[in-house]
Design an enzyme around this catalytic site. Sequence first.
Site, PDB file in Angstrom:
ATOM      1  N   GLN A  19       0.801  -1.214   0.000  1.00  0.00           N
ATOM      2  CA  GLN A  19       0.000   0.000   0.000  1.00  0.00           C
ATOM      3  C   GLN A  19       0.840   1.275   0.000  1.00  0.00           C
ATOM      4  O   GLN A  19       0.331   2.341  -0.330  1.00  0.00           O
ATOM      5  CB  GLN A  19      -0.941   0.005   1.204  1.00  0.00           C
ATOM      6  N   HIS A 113       1.150  -9.397   4.506  1.00  0.00           N
ATOM      7  CA  HIS A 113       0.021  -8.457   4.588  1.00  0.00           C
ATOM      8  C   HIS A 113      -0.708  -8.476   3.245  1.00  0.00           C
ATOM      9  O   HIS A 113      -0.532  -7.579   2.407  1.00  0.00           O
ATOM     10  CB  HIS A 113       0.496  -7.054   4.959  1.00  0.00           C
ATOM     11  N   ASN A 157      -1.353 -10.966   8.426  1.00  0.00           N
ATOM     12  CA  ASN A 157      -2.313  -9.906   8.710  1.00  0.00           C
ATOM     13  C   ASN A 157      -3.729 -10.370   8.417  1.00  0.00           C
ATOM     14  O   ASN A 157      -4.025 -10.877   7.329  1.00  0.00           O
ATOM     15  CB  ASN A 157      -2.013  -8.668   7.861  1.00  0.00           C
ATOM     16  N   GLU A 339      -4.288  -2.458  14.442  1.00  0.00           N
ATOM     17  CA  GLU A 339      -4.948  -1.516  13.545  1.00  0.00           C
ATOM     18  C   GLU A 339      -6.235  -1.014  14.186  1.00  0.00           C
ATOM     19  O   GLU A 339      -6.998  -1.786  14.752  1.00  0.00           O
ATOM     20  CB  GLU A 339      -5.313  -2.143  12.184  1.00  0.00           C
TER      21      GLU A 339
END
Length: 426
Positions: A19, A113, A157, A339
């Site tokens: 990301q 992830h 993740n 998160e």
Amino acid sequence: MELRFPVGFLWGAATAAHQVEGNNTNSDFWLMEQLEGSMFMEPSGIAVDHYRLYKGDIGMLAGLGLNAYRFSIEWARIEPEEGRFDESAIEHYRDMLVACRVYGVTPIVTLHHFTSPQWLIRAGGWESAETPMRFARYCEYVMRKLGEFIPYSCTINEANMPLAITKIMKRHQLSESVAQVGLNTEIKKKMETYQAELSKSFGLPYDRIHPFLSPLSEKGIENVFRAHTEARAAIRKSSPQTKVGITLSLYDIQSVPGGEAHAEKAMQEEFLQFIPYLKDDDFFGLQNYTRMVYGPDGMLPVPADAEKTQMGYEFYPQGLEAVIRYVAKHLGLPIIVTENGIATDDDDRRIAFIDRALAGVHACIADGIPVKGYMHWSLLDNFEWQLGFSKRFGLVAVDRATQRRIPKPSAFHLGRIARANALITN
């Protein structure tokens, strides 16, 4: 009055490699973004150039007053071809970890992830019985090379995310005939083109392509959690001082009268069934964004009058406290909030979200629940998967034309809270 948190509490923010880094050319997602008819709004491209700008980003995080950074190491960079490990990629992540040390930032490293190497998908992806071994081999290599710098590692993740996707797809299949009738012809053609291109690119029939974020069979979901346990063993062998955990995405699951059974089933499916795989971990990575409410007929929509985020989620920061308490009741491990955050352009609402979420964390700690840290999602406005760059979760805005970082008031707000606690506890 400032809330007082324990000595050593980890205050941080999180990112994921794909990301933010840019040019992750060997990953499955990169391939899928480029195809004709792609379901992605736009490709990730250079993203926010974190691969090049990481030192400044880590320094900025520390300068704000934060003392922890959760980021991921990209498997597709480390092992671009099966069995061939890229030493230059290892050196890059070593440099990131050294930068964390220089700035006094505790790294929390995620080893997977969402994105996987393209070769893994061609070898059967997450439905292959060999994937847990392959993942553990990669983790062993990383930790043998870098473990001395990594105090905390999250293997996977949101390991329960494939289950959530599988459930969504099953719901859609139940109304497939209706969907087919109502589906725009242009959209159907785009989907068919994309599926054909995907099959050609991976050299597999479409129904044999199994990235992590796809509907998986029960065996595939078992593979994900076996990958965690095999990786945990490999990490402990290579880097015994590194604490090992996993992260799960958990809603605050609630019910109205008549919905209790649905709510119980949802929590069983999304969390409780996985406890046998987690009970020997060193910590649990908890991720929460909102709540989910069940009624007699199943999941209820977000109330029409509720405040919503850019993701369409209900603005519900108090859900974090409820999920921490639920997890603590059923899993006796230290918890790190890996998160928690909100997609919005109204930074005042982000500040309000942070304050309410942290009040809940503080209440849990006051009741003896061992919450060890809070990682806000995310450090930077970044690439939000299929939604491209349209959703803004970051504490820090990014001018993508220049890659200039612009901390938002929420970044300074969270940093002030962290600094105040550092002054209290030092």
